[in-house]
Design an enzyme around this catalytic site. Sequence first.
Site, short mmCIF file in Angstrom:
data_model
loop_
_atom_site.label_atom_id
_atom_site.label_comp_id
_atom_site.label_asym_id
_atom_site.label_seq_id
_atom_site.Cartn_x
_atom_site.Cartn_y
_atom_site.Cartn_z
N THR A 1 0.76 -1.32 -0.13
CA THR A 1 -0.06 0.02 -0.04
C THR A 1 0.91 1.35 -0.13
O THR A 1 1.94 1.29 0.22
CB THR A 1 -0.96 -0.11 1.25
OG1 THR A 1 -0.08 0.09 2.35
CG2 THR A 1 -1.85 -1.19 1.29
N ASP A 2 0.11 2.27 -0.32
CA ASP A 2 0.78 3.65 -0.38
C ASP A 2 0.44 4.14 1.05
O ASP A 2 -0.10 3.85 1.93
CB ASP A 2 0.26 4.68 -1.40
CG ASP A 2 -1.26 4.80 -1.39
OD1 ASP A 2 -2.00 4.58 -0.32
OD2 ASP A 2 -1.77 5.19 -2.50
N LEU A 3 0.91 5.79 1.39
CA LEU A 3 0.54 6.14 2.47
C LEU A 3 -1.08 6.11 3.05
O LEU A 3 -1.22 6.32 4.28
CB LEU A 3 1.16 7.78 2.52
CG LEU A 3 2.84 7.74 2.65
CD1 LEU A 3 3.00 9.17 2.43
CD2 LEU A 3 3.16 7.25 4.01
N GLY B 1 -2.96 3.88 2.47
CA GLY B 1 -3.31 2.55 2.71
C GLY B 1 -4.01 1.78 1.72
O GLY B 1 -4.96 0.99 1.75
N ILE B 2 -4.02 2.34 0.53
CA ILE B 2 -4.64 2.06 -0.65
C ILE B 2 -3.43 1.16 -1.55
O ILE B 2 -2.33 1.53 -1.45
CB ILE B 2 -5.08 3.09 -1.68
CG1 ILE B 2 -6.16 3.58 -0.79
CG2 ILE B 2 -5.63 2.59 -2.81
CD1 ILE B 2 -6.90 4.97 -1.42
#
Length: 129
Positions: free
Chosen positions: A14-16, A18-19
């Site tokens: 994930t990215d920052l 949370g995706i």
Amino acid sequence: MTHRFECHVYYEDTDLAGIVYYANYMKFIERARTEWVRTRGVDQVALKENEGIVFAVRRVEADYLHPAKFDDDLVVETKVDSMTGARITLQQDVLRDGELLFTSHVTLVAIGPNGSPARLPQELRRALH
């Protein structure tokens, strides 16, 4: 026939926010393709050693429809769209609880020892189709 591969979204996917980072869908569908080939009884190491043939991705067309998130359980569905002498086109979808999140069409080509396209052996075509 549709092959189903289950995977889980980890923090590293994930990215920052949370995706799931967009490029990680490529990892999910790659793992699913590996398992699809394995469940068809194809040993890719032996295929390379005995026939000199490996698969290479030639083209990917992808649509990101809805985001997957940290801790999701996903299913990658793989099915053959078409197959020619040296090419396989697959549809690979990523779902969460039946909801379509990502869809792709992936074109694979068989590559011989010299890097040129190679015909798929008939036995291999039967196993994958």
